[in-house]
Scaffold this motif. Structure first.
Motif, PDB file in Angstrom:
ATOM      1  N   LYS A  89      -6.690  -7.900 -10.928  1.00 40.27           N
ATOM      2  CA  LYS A  89      -7.003  -6.538 -10.480  1.00 40.27           C
ATOM      3  C   LYS A  89      -6.342  -6.195  -9.146  1.00 40.27           C
ATOM      4  O   LYS A  89      -6.902  -5.462  -8.339  1.00 40.27           O
ATOM      5  CB  LYS A  89      -8.516  -6.356 -10.380  1.00 40.27           C
ATOM      6  CG  LYS A  89      -9.227  -6.445 -11.732  1.00 40.27           C
ATOM      7  CD  LYS A  89     -10.724  -6.264 -11.589  1.00 40.27           C
ATOM      8  CE  LYS A  89     -11.415  -6.348 -12.947  1.00 40.27           C
ATOM      9  NZ  LYS A  89     -12.881  -6.230 -12.811  1.00 40.27           N
ATOM     10  N   ALA A  90      -5.154  -6.717  -8.910  1.00 43.28           N
ATOM     11  CA  ALA A  90      -4.476  -6.451  -7.639  1.00 43.28           C
ATOM     12  C   ALA A  90      -4.230  -4.958  -7.447  1.00 43.28           C
ATOM     13  O   ALA A  90      -4.393  -4.424  -6.339  1.00 43.28           O
ATOM     14  CB  ALA A  90      -3.160  -7.221  -7.562  1.00 43.28           C
ATOM     15  N   ASP A 135      -6.001  -2.429  -8.572  1.00 42.10           N
ATOM     16  CA  ASP A 135      -7.260  -1.774  -8.205  1.00 42.10           C
ATOM     17  C   ASP A 135      -7.635  -2.077  -6.762  1.00 42.10           C
ATOM     18  O   ASP A 135      -8.170  -1.207  -6.065  1.00 42.10           O
ATOM     19  CB  ASP A 135      -8.386  -2.238  -9.130  1.00 42.10           C
ATOM     20  CG  ASP A 135      -8.219  -1.726 -10.557  1.00 42.10           C
ATOM     21  OD1 ASP A 135      -7.495  -0.726 -10.735  1.00 42.10           O
ATOM     22  OD2 ASP A 135      -8.803  -2.317 -11.466  1.00 42.10           O
ATOM     23  N   VAL A 136      -7.376  -3.304  -6.321  1.00 44.59           N
ATOM     24  CA  VAL A 136      -7.690  -3.667  -4.934  1.00 44.59           C
ATOM     25  C   VAL A 136      -6.875  -2.819  -3.959  1.00 44.59           C
ATOM     26  O   VAL A 136      -7.404  -2.324  -2.952  1.00 44.59           O
ATOM     27  CB  VAL A 136      -7.419  -5.170  -4.696  1.00 44.59           C
ATOM     28  CG1 VAL A 136      -7.451  -5.498  -3.203  1.00 44.59           C
ATOM     29  CG2 VAL A 136      -8.456  -6.011  -5.438  1.00 44.59           C
ATOM     30  N   GLU A 168      -3.775 -14.624  -0.681  1.00 46.08           N
ATOM     31  CA  GLU A 168      -3.945 -15.073  -2.068  1.00 46.08           C
ATOM     32  C   GLU A 168      -2.594 -15.177  -2.769  1.00 46.08           C
ATOM     33  O   GLU A 168      -2.339 -16.124  -3.521  1.00 46.08           O
ATOM     34  CB  GLU A 168      -4.860 -14.129  -2.832  1.00 46.08           C
ATOM     35  CG  GLU A 168      -5.129 -14.621  -4.245  1.00 46.08           C
ATOM     36  CD  GLU A 168      -6.196 -13.835  -4.979  1.00 46.08           C
ATOM     37  OE1 GLU A 168      -6.355 -14.065  -6.204  1.00 46.08           O
ATOM     38  OE2 GLU A 168      -6.878 -13.009  -4.351  1.00 46.08           O
ATOM     39  N   GLU A 188       0.824  -1.207   0.000  1.00 50.12           N
ATOM     40  CA  GLU A 188       0.000   0.000   0.000  1.00 50.12           C
ATOM     41  C   GLU A 188       0.861   1.262   0.000  1.00 50.12           C
ATOM     42  O   GLU A 188       0.584   2.220  -0.729  1.00 50.12           O
ATOM     43  CB  GLU A 188      -0.933  -0.040   1.210  1.00 50.12           C
ATOM     44  CG  GLU A 188      -1.945  -1.167   1.130  1.00 50.12           C
ATOM     45  CD  GLU A 188      -2.552  -1.542   2.464  1.00 50.12           C
ATOM     46  OE1 GLU A 188      -3.557  -2.277   2.453  1.00 50.12           O
ATOM     47  OE2 GLU A 188      -2.026  -1.126   3.523  1.00 50.12           O
ATOM     48  N   ASP A 234      -8.207   0.660  -3.932  1.00 58.67           N
ATOM     49  CA  ASP A 234      -9.449   0.687  -3.142  1.00 58.67           C
ATOM     50  C   ASP A 234      -9.138   0.746  -1.649  1.00 58.67           C
ATOM     51  O   ASP A 234      -9.826   1.443  -0.893  1.00 58.67           O
ATOM     52  CB  ASP A 234     -10.302  -0.545  -3.453  1.00 58.67           C
ATOM     53  CG  ASP A 234     -11.066  -0.426  -4.772  1.00 58.67           C
ATOM     54  OD1 ASP A 234     -11.309   0.717  -5.209  1.00 58.67           O
ATOM     55  OD2 ASP A 234     -11.415  -1.466  -5.353  1.00 58.67           O
ATOM     56  N   ARG A 235      -8.129   0.039  -1.233  1.00 59.42           N
ATOM     57  CA  ARG A 235      -7.743   0.069   0.183  1.00 59.42           C
ATOM     58  C   ARG A 235      -7.250   1.460   0.586  1.00 59.42           C
ATOM     59  O   ARG A 235      -7.566   1.949   1.671  1.00 59.42           O
ATOM     60  CB  ARG A 235      -6.648  -0.965   0.456  1.00 59.42           C
ATOM     61  CG  ARG A 235      -7.123  -2.392   0.370  1.00 59.42           C
ATOM     62  CD  ARG A 235      -5.989  -3.322   0.722  1.00 59.42           C
ATOM     63  NE  ARG A 235      -6.420  -4.707   0.754  1.00 59.42           N
ATOM     64  CZ  ARG A 235      -5.728  -5.683   1.319  1.00 59.42           C
ATOM     65  NH1 ARG A 235      -4.564  -5.419   1.897  1.00 59.42           N
ATOM     66  NH2 ARG A 235      -6.179  -6.920   1.307  1.00 59.42           N
ATOM     67  N   SER A 243      -6.037 -10.697   3.321  1.00 59.42           N
ATOM     68  CA  SER A 243      -6.580 -11.516   2.230  1.00 59.42           C
ATOM     69  C   SER A 243      -5.727 -11.455   0.972  1.00 59.42           C
ATOM     70  O   SER A 243      -5.562 -12.473   0.276  1.00 59.42           O
ATOM     71  CB  SER A 243      -8.017 -11.089   1.908  1.00 59.42           C
ATOM     72  OG  SER A 243      -8.044  -9.714   1.515  1.00 59.42           O
ATOM     73  N   LEU A 244      -5.169 -10.293   0.655  1.00 61.07           N
ATOM     74  CA  LEU A 244      -4.356 -10.179  -0.554  1.00 61.07           C
ATOM     75  C   LEU A 244      -3.033 -10.926  -0.397  1.00 61.07           C
ATOM     76  O   LEU A 244      -2.584 -11.615  -1.319  1.00 61.07           O
ATOM     77  CB  LEU A 244      -4.107  -8.702  -0.867  1.00 61.07           C
ATOM     78  CG  LEU A 244      -3.560  -8.373  -2.263  1.00 61.07           C
ATOM     79  CD1 LEU A 244      -4.443  -8.948  -3.358  1.00 61.07           C
ATOM     80  CD2 LEU A 244      -3.424  -6.860  -2.433  1.00 61.07           C
ATOM     81  N   GLN A 290     -10.276   3.526   0.981  1.00 59.72           N
ATOM     82  CA  GLN A 290     -10.971   3.225   2.233  1.00 59.72           C
ATOM     83  C   GLN A 290     -10.260   3.849   3.428  1.00 59.72           C
ATOM     84  O   GLN A 290     -10.899   4.224   4.419  1.00 59.72           O
ATOM     85  CB  GLN A 290     -11.095   1.714   2.409  1.00 59.72           C
ATOM     86  CG  GLN A 290     -12.055   1.053   1.431  1.00 59.72           C
ATOM     87  CD  GLN A 290     -11.896  -0.457   1.363  1.00 59.72           C
ATOM     88  OE1 GLN A 290     -11.242  -1.055   2.209  1.00 59.72           O
ATOM     89  NE2 GLN A 290     -12.488  -1.070   0.342  1.00 59.72           N
ATOM     90  N   VAL A 340      -6.550 -11.743  -7.676  1.00 59.99           N
ATOM     91  CA  VAL A 340      -7.902 -11.132  -7.662  1.00 59.99           C
ATOM     92  C   VAL A 340      -8.368 -10.759  -9.070  1.00 59.99           C
ATOM     93  O   VAL A 340      -8.672  -9.597  -9.372  1.00 59.99           O
ATOM     94  CB  VAL A 340      -7.976  -9.911  -6.710  1.00 59.99           C
ATOM     95  CG1 VAL A 340      -8.014 -10.347  -5.274  1.00 59.99           C
ATOM     96  CG2 VAL A 340      -6.807  -8.951  -6.916  1.00 59.99           C
TER      97      VAL A 340
END
Length: 222
Positions: free
Chosen positions: A104-105, A107-108, A76, A9, A111-112, A72-73, A115, A101
């Protein structure tokens, strides 16, 4: 708080232009994959083999008795890694960049960041035609602490902790370190790159990502 943020991140946040939301890395998917591999290595979930093992040296293997990631990422990513006995370093980075994912890692991770109220999703059209998304900074305070920690290492000779050193290595391997540290301030970019290379040598996930960048460059060049 940094304790809740992954290297993945942080590196994507640093590799996104604060004002325009433009992605700064040549290959953002590989950058995120390098971050994920760094997170797993720091957590003790993966390692590289050494001379004398049954597997050839410098292959990535999962550590079987390590605690499974709660994230979760990362879980995976480790699932993908565990499907093979060992991996070539750059091959694994490419695979993680593509396979997670539903491809789309990136984008995930964005998104984090959204958030966490660090960036916001902004619709954009490339050349006024092709719709895409940019992620514009909405609260720069957390990123400012990352810049301060990186400045301390690159400009003032501080010894970084493992998290900051890994970030520096990822920035170096992706070719972003000079621009991220400079930020229009006229710093000695050669000195920054030299320090970055010293840190890159200490972190094999970032080296693997750098090789994946080089391989994709070579493929694009034909």
């Amino acid at each position: 708080e940094r304790g809740t943020m992954l290297l993945t991140e942080d590196i994507l946040l640093l590799a996104t232009d604060d004002t325009s939301g433009r992605r700064l890395a040549r290959y953002t998917d590989l950058l995120v994959a390098g971050g994920l591999l760094s997170d797993l290595a720091m957590a003790g979930n993966v390692r590289t083999t050494e001379p004398g093992e049954s597997v050839r040296k410098n292959r990535v293997v999962a550590v079987p008795d390590a605690a499974w990631p709660a994230d979760s990422l990362l879980a995976e990513a480790l699932t993908v890694i565990s499907r093979k006995p060992n991996w070539y370093l750059s091959t694994l980075v490419e695979r993680l960049g593509h396979k997670l994912v539903d491809h789309k890692a990136v984008d995930v991770v964005y998104d984090r960041l959204a958030q966490a109220e660090l960036v916001s999703r902004t619709p954009h059209r490339v050349l006024g035609l092709v719709p895409t998304t940019r992620w514009v900074s909405v609260d720069g305070r957390y990123e400012a602490t990352l810049y301060e920690q990186l400045d301390a290492v690159f400009l003032f000779g501080a010894t970084p902790d493992a998290h900051v050193a890994s970030l520096a290595a990822l920035l170096t391997g992706s070719g972003l370190v000079a621009s991220v540290i400079d930020r229009g301030r006229g710093v000695d970019k050669r000195a920054v790159k030299r320090r970055g290379k010293e840190l890159l040598k200490q972190y094999w996930p970032a080296q693997a990502m750098e090789r994946a960048f080089q391989n994709r460059d070579a493929a694009a060049a034909g």
